[in-house]
Design a protein around this motif. Sequence first.
Motif, mmCIF file in Angstrom:
data_model
loop_
_atom_site.group_PDB
_atom_site.id
_atom_site.type_symbol
_atom_site.label_atom_id
_atom_site.label_comp_id
_atom_site.label_asym_id
_atom_site.label_seq_id
_atom_site.Cartn_x
_atom_site.Cartn_y
_atom_site.Cartn_z
ATOM 1 N N MET A 237 -81.763 -32.050 34.513
ATOM 2 C CA MET A 237 -80.639 -31.700 33.658
ATOM 3 C C MET A 237 -79.316 -31.815 34.402
ATOM 4 O O MET A 237 -78.298 -32.216 33.827
ATOM 5 N N MET A 238 -79.294 -31.474 35.668
ATOM 6 C CA MET A 238 -78.066 -31.564 36.453
ATOM 7 C C MET A 238 -77.583 -33.008 36.555
ATOM 8 O O MET A 238 -76.385 -33.280 36.547
ATOM 9 N N GLN A 239 -78.535 -33.951 36.642
ATOM 10 C CA GLN A 239 -78.138 -35.348 36.772
ATOM 11 C C GLN A 239 -77.502 -35.870 35.484
ATOM 12 O O GLN A 239 -76.764 -36.859 35.517
ATOM 13 N N ARG A 240 -77.745 -35.206 34.357
ATOM 14 C CA ARG A 240 -77.138 -35.613 33.091
ATOM 15 C C ARG A 240 -75.617 -35.462 33.124
ATOM 16 O O ARG A 240 -74.909 -36.106 32.350
ATOM 17 N N GLN A 241 -75.123 -34.589 34.009
ATOM 18 C CA GLN A 241 -73.677 -34.358 34.130
ATOM 19 C C GLN A 241 -73.356 -34.048 35.599
ATOM 20 O O GLN A 241 -73.303 -32.895 36.001
ATOM 21 N N ILE A 242 -73.154 -35.111 36.335
ATOM 22 C CA ILE A 242 -73.022 -34.984 37.788
ATOM 23 C C ILE A 242 -71.804 -34.159 38.189
ATOM 24 O O ILE A 242 -71.747 -33.633 39.303
ATOM 25 N N HIS A 243 -70.855 -33.998 37.279
ATOM 26 C CA HIS A 243 -69.658 -33.234 37.633
ATOM 27 C C HIS A 243 -69.970 -31.785 37.987
ATOM 28 O O HIS A 243 -69.148 -31.106 38.613
ATOM 29 N N VAL A 244 -71.159 -31.274 37.596
ATOM 30 C CA VAL A 244 -71.491 -29.894 37.967
ATOM 31 C C VAL A 244 -71.637 -29.746 39.474
ATOM 32 O O VAL A 244 -71.519 -28.632 40.002
ATOM 33 N N LEU A 245 -71.871 -30.857 40.191
ATOM 34 C CA LEU A 245 -71.932 -30.778 41.650
ATOM 35 C C LEU A 245 -70.606 -30.291 42.211
ATOM 36 O O LEU A 245 -70.568 -29.508 43.170
ATOM 37 N N ASP A 246 -69.491 -30.767 41.647
ATOM 38 C CA ASP A 246 -68.182 -30.312 42.101
ATOM 39 C C ASP A 246 -67.944 -28.859 41.733
ATOM 40 O O ASP A 246 -67.278 -28.126 42.474
ATOM 41 N N GLN A 247 -68.497 -28.430 40.604
ATOM 42 C CA GLN A 247 -68.363 -27.019 40.242
ATOM 43 C C GLN A 247 -69.129 -26.131 41.231
ATOM 44 O O GLN A 247 -68.645 -25.057 41.611
ATOM 45 N N LEU A 248 -70.310 -26.570 41.640
ATOM 46 C CA LEU A 248 -71.062 -25.809 42.643
ATOM 47 C C LEU A 248 -70.345 -25.799 43.985
ATOM 48 O O LEU A 248 -70.435 -24.825 44.739
ATOM 49 N N LYS A 249 -69.643 -26.873 44.279
ATOM 50 C CA LYS A 249 -68.880 -26.937 45.525
ATOM 51 C C LYS A 249 -67.837 -25.828 45.588
ATOM 52 O O LYS A 249 -67.541 -25.296 46.654
ATOM 53 N N GLY A 250 -67.289 -25.475 44.439
ATOM 54 C CA GLY A 250 -66.249 -24.457 44.422
ATOM 55 C C GLY A 250 -66.739 -23.034 44.629
ATOM 56 O O GLY A 250 -65.929 -22.142 44.926
ATOM 57 N N VAL A 251 -68.045 -22.785 44.477
ATOM 58 C CA VAL A 251 -68.559 -21.405 44.591
ATOM 59 C C VAL A 251 -69.704 -21.316 45.596
ATOM 60 O O VAL A 251 -70.496 -20.373 45.540
ATOM 61 N N TRP A 252 -69.782 -22.274 46.515
ATOM 62 C CA TRP A 252 -70.925 -22.268 47.440
ATOM 63 C C TRP A 252 -70.970 -20.995 48.268
ATOM 64 O O TRP A 252 -72.055 -20.456 48.541
ATOM 65 N N PHE A 253 -69.798 -20.492 48.672
ATOM 66 C CA PHE A 253 -69.764 -19.307 49.542
ATOM 67 C C PHE A 253 -70.225 -18.059 48.788
ATOM 68 O O PHE A 253 -70.846 -17.166 49.373
ATOM 69 N N ILE A 254 -69.952 -17.997 47.484
ATOM 70 C CA ILE A 254 -70.420 -16.862 46.689
ATOM 71 C C ILE A 254 -71.940 -16.912 46.554
ATOM 72 O O ILE A 254 -72.631 -15.900 46.747
#
Length: 393
Positions: A237-254
């Motif tokens: 499902m994540m590959q259907r919208q790769i832009h979520v990778l950038d969203q995860l990048k923003g909260v990796w520390f949390i």
Amino acid sequence: MTTSSPERLHALDALRASALLLGVVLHATLSYFPTTGVWLIADTDRSSLMSGLFFVIHAFRMPLFFLLAGFFGRMMYRRMGAGRFALSRLKRIGLPFVSLWPIMFVAFIALFIWGMTTMYGPLPEGEAPPLNWRTVPLSHLWFLYVLLLIYPAAILTALAARIIPGADALGRAVDKLFAMLAGTPFLLVAPAALVAALVFSDSSGPIWFGVRSPDMGLLPNTPALVTFPFAFWMGWMMQRQIHVLDQLKGVWFINLGLAALATAGCFALVGFSPDLMMALSEMKKALFGLALGVAMWGFIFGFIGLFQALMNHHSPVWRYLADSSYWVYLVHLPLVVTLQIWMFDWGLPAEVKLVLILLIAMPILLISYHLLVRGTFIGWILNGRTKPVFRRK
């Protein structure tokens, strides 16, 4: 398993290589657990640090790998179509499994006899336990077997989604929810709750190991049978919208912070050393399952974001490790166990022995990849292509 694609996803390539190579570290810790009866060899020098390190790696490594398998699997499915995709999975997953399993089976019988003899002296005569579908040992190759169960289901589901009324609308709704949650820690809620429910309802094995690897028998234990396909589906499902990778990048520390806190909660409930007979109250079991779920998925989403932030660029070293990691993981275990038995009574701290095993094993494994795999038909099977062993001038 390296995916050839027009655009390399360098961060995810590096993360997949890390997940596989961490398996070498994980298996190297097993002989140094304070608890006996866990592994083929129980060293004379043991440490709770080794079992604690195992717990942390085990909590997230294989669910992360299956998520990445789902991500790259959908990428290849879209490029190849159902037929070619199925054939490629048979070549790169099925063929290594059926060819390597007999070798590993014989190797582990020999290593078991050597290990037991090293620890206890000559073994008494007796009959071997019966080998059937419930007891067949899959060893560390179990992940290939589980993938061979998942891929047909993924293909059939993808084909069925084309003709089932409402499937498109459901997919778009899931995509929208995924994208809405990916930039927040709330993406953890459903996966963590699923892990908590699975751990709480499971009474078939030691709770300390959480979601146990299905390395024995052809029917995986229930938590594994749900957790790993679910992780694969999350990647798909994540590959259907790769832009979520950038969203995860923003909260990796949390996400990593939550994972660290949850891991501390797990240790507070079950300790650093595995107690194979541990019995928890229902309340503590529920809390442990929830903490394990948050740790698992916090580490998964956190490391995806961290690697997106730091590793999303070409690196010759990481590209080489990405190419070699599949081979290294497939063949590492007999070598690691051999070194564990060899160092059994050296009288060194467990931590020193662990470092020595890695310092000896990794160069041997990488050299074997370079000389035996990279430019040969084995490389074509495992990586989908061969590469020159030495650069031409």
